[in-house]
Write an enzyme that holds these catalytic residues in place. Structure first.
Site, short mmCIF file in Angstrom:
data_model
loop_
_atom_site.label_atom_id
_atom_site.label_comp_id
_atom_site.label_asym_id
_atom_site.label_seq_id
_atom_site.Cartn_x
_atom_site.Cartn_y
_atom_site.Cartn_z
N LYS A 75 3.73 0.45 10.84
CA LYS A 75 2.13 0.57 10.98
C LYS A 75 1.99 1.03 12.35
O LYS A 75 1.28 1.93 12.65
CB LYS A 75 1.51 -0.56 10.65
CG LYS A 75 1.39 -0.88 9.01
CD LYS A 75 0.89 -2.38 8.50
CE LYS A 75 1.05 -2.31 7.08
NZ LYS A 75 0.37 -3.65 6.59
N ASP A 135 -8.15 -2.69 5.95
CA ASP A 135 -7.48 -2.91 4.89
C ASP A 135 -8.21 -3.05 3.44
O ASP A 135 -7.81 -2.85 2.49
CB ASP A 135 -6.90 -4.43 4.83
CG ASP A 135 -5.43 -4.39 5.25
OD1 ASP A 135 -4.64 -3.45 4.76
OD2 ASP A 135 -5.15 -5.28 6.09
N GLN A 174 -2.05 -9.10 9.28
CA GLN A 174 -1.04 -9.05 8.50
C GLN A 174 -0.95 -10.05 7.51
O GLN A 174 -0.81 -11.31 8.17
CB GLN A 174 0.19 -8.70 9.26
CG GLN A 174 1.53 -8.48 8.27
CD GLN A 174 1.47 -7.19 7.58
OE1 GLN A 174 0.73 -6.22 7.76
NE2 GLN A 174 2.12 -7.09 6.30
N1 GUN Z 1 0.64 -7.87 3.41
C1 GUN Z 1 1.28 -7.06 2.13
N2 GUN Z 1 0.50 -5.94 2.10
C2 GUN Z 1 -0.46 -5.88 3.05
C3 GUN Z 1 -1.48 -5.20 3.30
O1 GUN Z 1 -1.54 -4.14 2.74
N3 GUN Z 1 -2.20 -5.49 4.45
C4 GUN Z 1 -2.11 -6.54 4.89
N4 GUN Z 1 -2.88 -6.81 6.09
N5 GUN Z 1 -1.00 -7.40 4.69
C5 GUN Z 1 -0.21 -7.20 3.65
#
Ligand code: GUN
Length: 290
Positions: A59, A128, A103
């Site tokens: 990311k 998100d 995350q």
């Molecule tokens: N863990 C697995 N997928 C995601 C996501 O799309 N965003 C976040 N913040 N954590 C995750």
């Protein structure tokens, strides 16, 4: 036994995500040239889950590529909820931060309450789309940040150029992150939507009726190739390691290719799109500010 050559066309998430990131880079350059602020994304990683480290690193790399400022915070697992909420409050107040990503999953065995943590992020900075306010907006069909993986699934589905109205979608998985929001997005396209999960009585029979299948359960190759209706579109959200250590999806890809008209590969399908949509949510959050 006769072997059929595979017929499905590939929905190439890797290529589409490159295109999305290129477009975002142009948008960001134009913003900056116009004297507007540089979009910024804060990533917060709690604990030392190896997969989470890889996801967050990817990311941050995408931020760099697009010209989005990346503010990264790593906290030890034992930090505790109070300190994490303090950090989120600081990021909520920081004008350079337009998007905040915590995350998931948060470390087990400590005092983290995922819902409380996600509700603390300012809804405008919710890159998100996990804040209850934004999830409610999605339910009601109002404009709001949409969770990244479901948004990426819809972009890939659009490549198949189907008239979705009235067709039957089957979503396998009911998570808040993927299954439930993707079901709402498919419903918003006037599809008839079935959500299946671990208690579904006859999963094969449900999937066999689907014009569009979204598999998001996290079980290696659970969805069998002969369950796929001829001509169906298959979107595979799963990223699993099989017994041989190979990355596989939730769908038996090679067998499904015999029946599907369109299918996403793993890797190179839905996964790269998630990052593209995260950056898009961040740039859109910045554009709502100036
Ligand atoms: N863990 C697995 N997928 C995601 C996501 O799309 N965003 C976040 N913040 N954590 C995750």
């Amino acid at each position: 036994m006769t072997t059929h050559s595979s017929s499905a066309q590939i929905l190439d998430g890797k290529a589409l995500s490159v295109q999305v990131l290129d477009e975002l880079q142009a948008t960001v350059s134009a913003r900056i040239a116009a004297g507007k602020s540089q979009p910024g994304l804060a990533t917060v990683l709690v604990g030392d889950d190896p997969a989470s480290h890889i996801y967050v690193r990817n990311k941050r790399r995408a931020c760099k590529k697009v010209g989005v400022a990346s503010f990264h915070h790593e906290l030890p697992a034992e930090t505790g909820q109070r300190r994490l909420l303090e950090l989120i409050e600081k990021l909520n107040q920081d004008p350079k931060v337009h998007g905040i990503l915590i995350q998931l999953p948060l470390p087990k065995g400590f005092d983290y309450d995922e819902n409380e943590v996600l509700s603390t992020i300012h809804a405008d900075k919710d890159a998100d789309g996990f804040h209850p306010f934004n999830q409610g907006a999605l339910l009601q069909g109002r404009e709001a940040p949409i969770p990244c993986t479901p948004k990426g699934v819809m972009r890939l589905l659009d490549l198949a150029k189907l008239d979705l109205s009235g067709l039957h979608a089957v979503v396998v998985g009911r998570s808040n992150i993927v299954g439930k929001p993707v079901a709402l997005l498919l419903l918003a396209r006037n599809m008839t939507v079935t959500i299946c999960h671990s208690r579904t009585k006859d999963l094969a029979a449900e999937v066999r009726r689907a014009d569009v299948v979204v598999a998001a359960v996290g079980i290696s190759e659970l969805v069998q190739g002969d369950w796929i209706k001829p001509g169906a579109v298959v979107l595979d959200v799963g990223i699993n390691r099989n017994a041989e250590g190979k990355l596989v999806g939730d769908v038996d890809f090679h067998a499904a290719c015999q029946n599907a008209a369109w299918i996403t590969p793993v890797p190179g399908g839905v996964g790269p799109m998630t990052i593209g949509m995260l950056l898009q949510n961040t740039v859109e959050a910045a554009s709502l500010k100036d």
